[in-house]
Design a protein around this motif. Structure first.
Motif, PDB file in Angstrom:
ATOM      1  N   UNK A  75      10.975  -0.186   1.876  1.00  0.00           N
ATOM      2  CA  UNK A  75       9.551  -0.111   1.607  1.00  0.00           C
ATOM      3  C   UNK A  75       8.759   0.193   2.858  1.00  0.00           C
ATOM      4  N   UNK A  76       7.445   0.127   2.736  1.00  0.00           N
ATOM      5  CA  UNK A  76       6.537   0.378   3.848  1.00  0.00           C
ATOM      6  C   UNK A  76       5.404  -0.639   3.799  1.00  0.00           C
ATOM      7  N   UNK A  77       4.821  -0.879   4.974  1.00  0.00           N
ATOM      8  CA  UNK A  77       3.776  -1.901   5.073  1.00  0.00           C
ATOM      9  C   UNK A  77       2.754  -1.462   6.114  1.00  0.00           C
ATOM     10  N   UNK A  78       1.488  -1.807   5.891  1.00  0.00           N
ATOM     11  CA  UNK A  78       0.428  -1.525   6.854  1.00  0.00           C
ATOM     12  C   UNK A  78      -0.624  -2.615   6.743  1.00  0.00           C
ATOM     13  N   UNK A  79      -1.314  -2.865   7.859  1.00  0.00           N
ATOM     14  CA  UNK A  79      -2.306  -3.921   7.801  1.00  0.00           C
ATOM     15  C   UNK A  79      -3.185  -4.005   9.028  1.00  0.00           C
ATOM     16  N   UNK A  80      -4.031  -5.036   9.011  1.00  0.00           N
ATOM     17  CA  UNK A  80      -4.984  -5.316  10.077  1.00  0.00           C
ATOM     18  C   UNK A  80      -4.793  -6.751  10.539  1.00  0.00           C
ATOM     19  N   UNK A  81      -5.111  -7.006  11.799  1.00  0.00           N
ATOM     20  CA  UNK A  81      -5.041  -8.375  12.302  1.00  0.00           C
ATOM     21  C   UNK A  81      -6.216  -8.646  13.229  1.00  0.00           C
ATOM     22  N   UNK A  82      -6.620  -9.892  13.265  1.00  0.00           N
ATOM     23  CA  UNK A  82      -7.666 -10.324  14.193  1.00  0.00           C
ATOM     24  C   UNK A  82      -7.267 -11.687  14.725  1.00  0.00           C
ATOM     25  N   UNK A  83      -7.272 -11.814  16.052  1.00  0.00           N
ATOM     26  CA  UNK A  83      -6.827 -13.086  16.617  1.00  0.00           C
ATOM     27  C   UNK A  83      -7.988 -13.890  17.191  1.00  0.00           C
ATOM     28  N   UNK A  84      -7.862 -15.185  16.995  1.00  0.00           N
ATOM     29  CA  UNK A  84      -8.790 -16.163  17.558  1.00  0.00           C
ATOM     30  C   UNK A  84      -7.975 -17.028  18.520  1.00  0.00           C
ATOM     31  N   UNK A  85      -7.669 -16.493  19.673  1.00  0.00           N
ATOM     32  CA  UNK A  85      -6.772 -17.203  20.581  1.00  0.00           C
ATOM     33  C   UNK A  85      -5.346 -17.116  20.072  1.00  0.00           C
ATOM     34  N   UNK A  86      -4.737 -18.257  19.805  1.00  0.00           N
ATOM     35  CA  UNK A  86      -3.355 -18.289  19.321  1.00  0.00           C
ATOM     36  C   UNK A  86      -3.252 -18.164  17.811  1.00  0.00           C
ATOM     37  N   UNK A  87      -4.396 -18.207  17.122  1.00  0.00           N
ATOM     38  CA  UNK A  87      -4.409 -18.091  15.661  1.00  0.00           C
ATOM     39  C   UNK A  87      -4.790 -16.662  15.274  1.00  0.00           C
ATOM     40  N   UNK A 141      -5.461 -13.844  12.023  1.00  0.00           N
ATOM     41  CA  UNK A 141      -5.672 -13.560  10.599  1.00  0.00           C
ATOM     42  C   UNK A 141      -5.081 -12.188  10.310  1.00  0.00           C
ATOM     43  N   UNK A 142      -4.284 -12.089   9.234  1.00  0.00           N
ATOM     44  CA  UNK A 142      -3.647 -10.834   8.853  1.00  0.00           C
ATOM     45  C   UNK A 142      -4.022 -10.454   7.431  1.00  0.00           C
ATOM     46  N   UNK A 143      -4.245  -9.171   7.212  1.00  0.00           N
ATOM     47  CA  UNK A 143      -4.434  -8.628   5.866  1.00  0.00           C
ATOM     48  C   UNK A 143      -3.576  -7.368   5.779  1.00  0.00           C
ATOM     49  N   UNK A 144      -2.696  -7.297   4.768  1.00  0.00           N
ATOM     50  CA  UNK A 144      -1.772  -6.168   4.708  1.00  0.00           C
ATOM     51  C   UNK A 144      -1.513  -5.736   3.266  1.00  0.00           C
ATOM     52  N   UNK A 145      -1.003  -4.500   3.162  1.00  0.00           N
ATOM     53  CA  UNK A 145      -0.556  -3.957   1.879  1.00  0.00           C
ATOM     54  C   UNK A 145       0.861  -3.445   2.074  1.00  0.00           C
ATOM     55  N   UNK A 146       1.756  -3.803   1.150  1.00  0.00           N
ATOM     56  CA  UNK A 146       3.148  -3.363   1.217  1.00  0.00           C
ATOM     57  C   UNK A 146       3.573  -2.819  -0.138  1.00  0.00           C
ATOM     58  N   UNK A 147       4.422  -1.803  -0.115  1.00  0.00           N
ATOM     59  CA  UNK A 147       4.921  -1.210  -1.352  1.00  0.00           C
ATOM     60  C   UNK A 147       6.387  -0.854  -1.185  1.00  0.00           C
ATOM     61  N   UNK A 148       7.182  -1.195  -2.189  1.00  0.00           N
ATOM     62  CA  UNK A 148       8.576  -0.772  -2.186  1.00  0.00           C
ATOM     63  C   UNK A 148       8.662   0.692  -2.593  1.00  0.00           C
ATOM     64  N   UNK A 149       9.662   1.383  -2.063  1.00  0.00           N
ATOM     65  CA  UNK A 149       9.863   2.795  -2.361  1.00  0.00           C
ATOM     66  C   UNK A 149      11.020   3.019  -3.311  1.00  0.00           C
ATOM     67  N   UNK A 150      11.636   1.927  -3.771  1.00  0.00           N
ATOM     68  CA  UNK A 150      12.790   2.020  -4.664  1.00  0.00           C
ATOM     69  C   UNK A 150      12.580   1.155  -5.896  1.00  0.00           C
ATOM     70  N   UNK A 151      13.267   1.536  -6.966  1.00  0.00           N
ATOM     71  CA  UNK A 151      13.206   0.808  -8.232  1.00  0.00           C
ATOM     72  C   UNK A 151      13.704  -0.620  -8.036  1.00  0.00           C
ATOM     73  N   UNK A 152      12.939  -1.599  -8.503  1.00  0.00           N
ATOM     74  CA  UNK A 152      13.365  -2.992  -8.343  1.00  0.00           C
ATOM     75  C   UNK A 152      14.539  -3.339  -9.246  1.00  0.00           C
ATOM     76  N   UNK A 153      14.813  -2.480 -10.242  1.00  0.00           N
ATOM     77  CA  UNK A 153      15.982  -2.678 -11.102  1.00  0.00           C
ATOM     78  C   UNK A 153      17.164  -1.872 -10.580  1.00  0.00           C
ATOM     79  N   UNK A 154      18.353  -2.443 -10.722  1.00  0.00           N
ATOM     80  CA  UNK A 154      19.561  -1.804 -10.219  1.00  0.00           C
ATOM     81  C   UNK A 154      19.850  -0.512 -10.959  1.00  0.00           C
TER      82      UNK A 154
END
Length: 200
Positions: A151-163, A165-178
Motif C-alpha cells: 500500500x501507500x501512505x501520506x500525511x502531515x505532522x505537527x510537533x509540540x516539543x516531544x509530542x 500530532x499526525x493526520x494521514x491517509x493510507x490505501x492498500x493497492x491489492x485486493x484484501x481477499x486472497x
C-alpha cells in the motif's frame, strides 16, 4: 507473526542505531484513531468504521529538513454496510503495518511525509445484525484473506516539543481477499488521527 515482529523491530533498531550519529535521533511511541472503509469493485457502498492503531517509530535524519521514518504498528481496519435484505454488516480486520515514510520538515514544527507500506494480516471479525434483530458473528475464518498487502501512505505532522500530532491517509493497492471470489476486488483505505511521543 514472530517473523513480522522481528522484521519490524529490526527496522526500528537499525533506524535508531543510524540516528545515533545524527544531531536529532528519535525513537518513540504512537497511537491513534482509525477511520476506515473499503473501496473497489463491485462498489461496496460502505460506511466508515472506527478502530485504533498503536506502535513504535524511529526517525532517521538524512539531510537538512529530510528524514526517513519507519514504524511498526498494530492497525484495525474494516468497513460497515447495509445489505439488500437490510442486514447491518460490520467487518473489523487487524493488521501489523510497516510504513516506510520519507519525511520533509517544512518548518521545525510542521512536516509532511509519504511512502510505501506493507500490511500483514492478523485476524478479522465480521458481525451481522439481521433485520429481525438477531446477531451472527464470524471470527477466526481467515482463509479467504490475503496474508500481506502492499500500500501507500501520506500525511502531515505537527510537533509540540516531544509530542507530535499526525493526520494521514493510507490505501492498500491489492485486493484484501486472497482470491477474486464473486468478482470482489476490495481494498482497505484508512484515515488516521493520532498522537506520538518521541524520546530524545
Amino acid at each position: 507473526m514472530k517473523k513480522i515482529m522481528i522484521l519490524g523491530a529490526g527496522l526500528l533498531f537499525a533506524g535508531f542505531a543510524q540516528a545515533q550519529t545524527s544531531t536529532s535521533p528519535t525513537l518513540g511511541v504512537k497511537g491513534g484513531l482509525n477511520i476506515a472503509k473499503f473501496s473497489g469493485s463491485p462498489d461496496p457502498n460502505s460506511d466508515f468504521t472506527a478502530g485504533f492503531s498503536a506502535g513504535l517509530f524511529s526517525n532517521i535524519p538524512v539531510a537538512s529538513g529530510f528524514s526517513f521514518e519507519p514504524s511498526v504498528e498494530f492497525s484495525q481496519k474494516g468497513s460497515q454496510f447495509t445489505t439488500f435484505g437490510n442486514a447491518e454488516v460490520k467487518t473489523k480486520i487487524s493488521y501489523i503495518d510497516l510504513p516506510l515514510m520519507a519525511k520533509y520538515n517544512v518548518t521545525p514544527a510542521f512536516g509532511i511525509y509519504a511512502g510505501p507500506q506493507v500490511a500483514f494480516f492478523v485476524d478479522q471479525e465480521t458481525k451481522i445484525v439481521n433485520a429481525n434483530g438477531s446477531t451472527t458473528t464470524f471470527e477466526g475464518d481467515n482463509s479467504n484473506y490475503s496474508k500481506s498487502l502492499a500500500g501507500a501512505k501520506a500525511g502531515l505532522s505537527y510537533n509540540f516539543g516531544s509530542v507530535l500530532f499526525n493526520a494521514s491517509y493510507a490505501a492498500d493497492l491489492q485486493n484484501l481477499y486472497k482470491e477474486n471470489t464473486n468478482n470482489r476486488d476490495l481494498k482497505n483505505q484508512v484515515i488516521n488521527l493520532g498522537l506520538a511521543y518521541s524520546f530524545k
